[in-house]
Design an enzyme around this catalytic site. Structure first.
Site, PDB file in Angstrom:
ATOM      1  N   SER A  54       5.872  10.296  -5.108  1.00 45.76           N
ATOM      2  CA  SER A  54       5.386   9.074  -4.464  1.00 45.76           C
ATOM      3  C   SER A  54       6.465   8.539  -3.527  1.00 45.76           C
ATOM      4  O   SER A  54       7.614   8.969  -3.553  1.00 45.76           O
ATOM      5  CB  SER A  54       5.040   8.038  -5.535  1.00 45.76           C
ATOM      6  OG  SER A  54       3.990   8.516  -6.355  1.00 45.76           O
ATOM      7  N   GLY A  55       6.070   7.603  -2.670  1.00 46.72           N
ATOM      8  CA  GLY A  55       6.995   7.050  -1.692  1.00 46.72           C
ATOM      9  C   GLY A  55       6.742   7.541  -0.290  1.00 46.72           C
ATOM     10  O   GLY A  55       7.394   7.079   0.656  1.00 46.72           O
ATOM     11  N   HIS A  56       5.776   8.482  -0.131  1.00 47.05           N
ATOM     12  CA  HIS A  56       5.456   9.030   1.191  1.00 47.05           C
ATOM     13  C   HIS A  56       4.064   8.582   1.664  1.00 47.05           C
ATOM     14  O   HIS A  56       3.487   9.199   2.553  1.00 47.05           O
ATOM     15  CB  HIS A  56       5.507  10.555   1.157  1.00 47.05           C
ATOM     16  CG  HIS A  56       6.808  11.107   0.677  1.00 47.05           C
ATOM     17  ND1 HIS A  56       8.012  10.791   1.271  1.00 47.05           N
ATOM     18  CD2 HIS A  56       7.103  11.950  -0.349  1.00 47.05           C
ATOM     19  CE1 HIS A  56       8.985  11.417   0.636  1.00 47.05           C
ATOM     20  NE2 HIS A  56       8.466  12.120  -0.362  1.00 47.05           N
ATOM     21  N   LYS A 104       4.611  21.227  -0.206  1.00 47.48           N
ATOM     22  CA  LYS A 104       5.767  21.039   0.662  1.00 47.48           C
ATOM     23  C   LYS A 104       6.950  21.815   0.101  1.00 47.48           C
ATOM     24  O   LYS A 104       7.135  21.897  -1.114  1.00 47.48           O
ATOM     25  CB  LYS A 104       6.111  19.543   0.768  1.00 47.48           C
ATOM     26  CG  LYS A 104       5.000  18.696   1.332  1.00 47.48           C
ATOM     27  CD  LYS A 104       5.439  17.258   1.568  1.00 47.48           C
ATOM     28  CE  LYS A 104       5.973  16.562   0.353  1.00 47.48           C
ATOM     29  NZ  LYS A 104       4.991  16.510  -0.772  1.00 47.48           N
ATOM     30  N   HIS A 219      13.346  12.340   2.171  1.00 46.26           N
ATOM     31  CA  HIS A 219      13.937  11.709   0.994  1.00 46.26           C
ATOM     32  C   HIS A 219      15.286  11.075   1.334  1.00 46.26           C
ATOM     33  O   HIS A 219      16.023  10.676   0.447  1.00 46.26           O
ATOM     34  CB  HIS A 219      14.140  12.737  -0.120  1.00 46.26           C
ATOM     35  CG  HIS A 219      12.911  13.493  -0.473  1.00 46.26           C
ATOM     36  ND1 HIS A 219      12.623  14.735   0.060  1.00 46.26           N
ATOM     37  CD2 HIS A 219      11.881  13.173  -1.287  1.00 46.26           C
ATOM     38  CE1 HIS A 219      11.466  15.149  -0.429  1.00 46.26           C
ATOM     39  NE2 HIS A 219      10.992  14.228  -1.228  1.00 46.26           N
TER      40      HIS A 219
END
Length: 333
Positions: A54-56, A104, A219
């Site tokens: 998560s975070g994208h 990815k 990241h």
């Protein structure tokens, strides 16, 4: 750190609850932290699954729906989903035609998706194919990868493969579309600030007020070099020229041009960047057949942008234009 969150430990679960509340056309498996199409699996259709840390956002849950993914697994922030999550999602979207994993190229993601594919085959006989996305030209190896990182081309591959699956193509054919999308794509990004992981509570890296990181990863991994802050025109050249040289792209090629916010860069600035990118491509004789501008593969609150170019033919253009209805991408319906 200023974030609109509750407990950092509950962040992913709280966000998935928000997705469920905002998008009743989807269903959320809270136990496995997976977002699925409400109607999946559809008999005879290849299932399409992706996921990652998560975070994208909106990647990947924001691309679940008609014409794209059947399911997306959410790991913790910047952390791969675990094999059990991926197995549950894989079997949930298997309608007998097999399942394609779009992964990815980060070591944890590749390892966990590979393990999950083996387990899904052993436990339920699900046929799984996988395509690993590795379009980032900035570095050959990074802190998180063996080989190039997977970045903006992930969105392109998910859209094109999703359209192919929707049209009833076989697992081998859908996988080939995703591989072609990856092979014909190159990306590079630049960061103006770091991102702040909520559980850490401080910026991932330090960068000066008048500096930028060229070739940054999603990241916060370092890129090719750190340099002084430059104009949008100069930044566009720094990103686009290495992309053009890497494939290489040639005069007369048609591309999808994707200018992406890394999270904190507004559309006002993205359109400035898009204009500069378009001028460079025009000077090289490269035609922009389609474009995508916006925050589609982000890095929390990082300021900066990435550019992805995908060389396309008529088949890929038709797949791009095919209807899509997801929280983040929607046209033709």
């Amino acid at each position: 750190m200023k974030k609109l969150i509750n407990d950092p430990a509950d962040l992913v679960g709280d966000a998935l609850s928000g997705i469920a509340a905002a998008h009743p056309e989807l269903r959320v498996d809270h136990e496995n932290k997976t977002v699925l199409r409400a109607e999946a699996p559809r008999p005879g259709k290849v299932g399409l699954l992706s996921g990652g840390g998560s975070g994208h956002e909106p990647m990947h849950a924001g691309f679940v729906g008609l014409g794209m993914l059947d399911a997306a697994c959410a790991g913790e922030v910047f952390t791969s989903p675990v094999p059990d999550q991926i197995v549950a999602a894989t079997t949930a979207v298997d309608a007998g035609a097999g399942v394609l994993h779009i992964v990815k190229n980060y070591t944890g993601d590749v390892m966990n998706f590979e393990m999950a594919a083996e387990l899904a085959d052993l436990e339920s006989g699900t046929q799984v194919a996988a395509v690993v996305v590795n379009d980032d030209v900035a570095v050959q190896d990074s802190l998180f990868t063996a080989g190039r990182r997977g970045v903006g081309a992930t969105v392109i591959a998910e859209k094109l493969a999703g359209a192919a699956a929707e049209a009833g193509r076989s697992l081998a054919e859908v996988a080939e579309v995703a591989r072609t999308a990856n092979a014909h794509s190159r990306s590079m990004g630049v960061a103006l600030t770091s991102c702040t992981v909520p559980a850490a509570g401080h910026p991932t890296f330090e960068i000066g007020e008048n500096e930028m990181e060229v070739g940054v990863g999603i990241h916060g991994e370092p890129g090719r070099r750190r340099t002084e802050l430059v104009s949008a025109r100069e930044a566009a050249a720094i990103l686009v020229e290495p992309i053009l040289a890497d494939l290489p792209y040639e005069k007369g090629d048609a591309v999808i041009c994707f200018v992406n916010s890394l999270g904190a860069t507004p559309l006002l600035e993205l359109y400035v960047m898009y204009n500069e990118v378009a001028k460079i491509l025009d000077a090289h004789g490269v035609e922009i057949a389609r474009n995508l501008v916006g925050p589609y593969i982000t890095s929390l609150d990082m300021a900066g942008c990435s550019v992805t170019l995908t060389k396309v033919d008529n088949d890929l253009l038709n797949l791009w234009d095919a209807p899509v209805r997801t929280p983040a991408l929607r046209w033709g319906v």
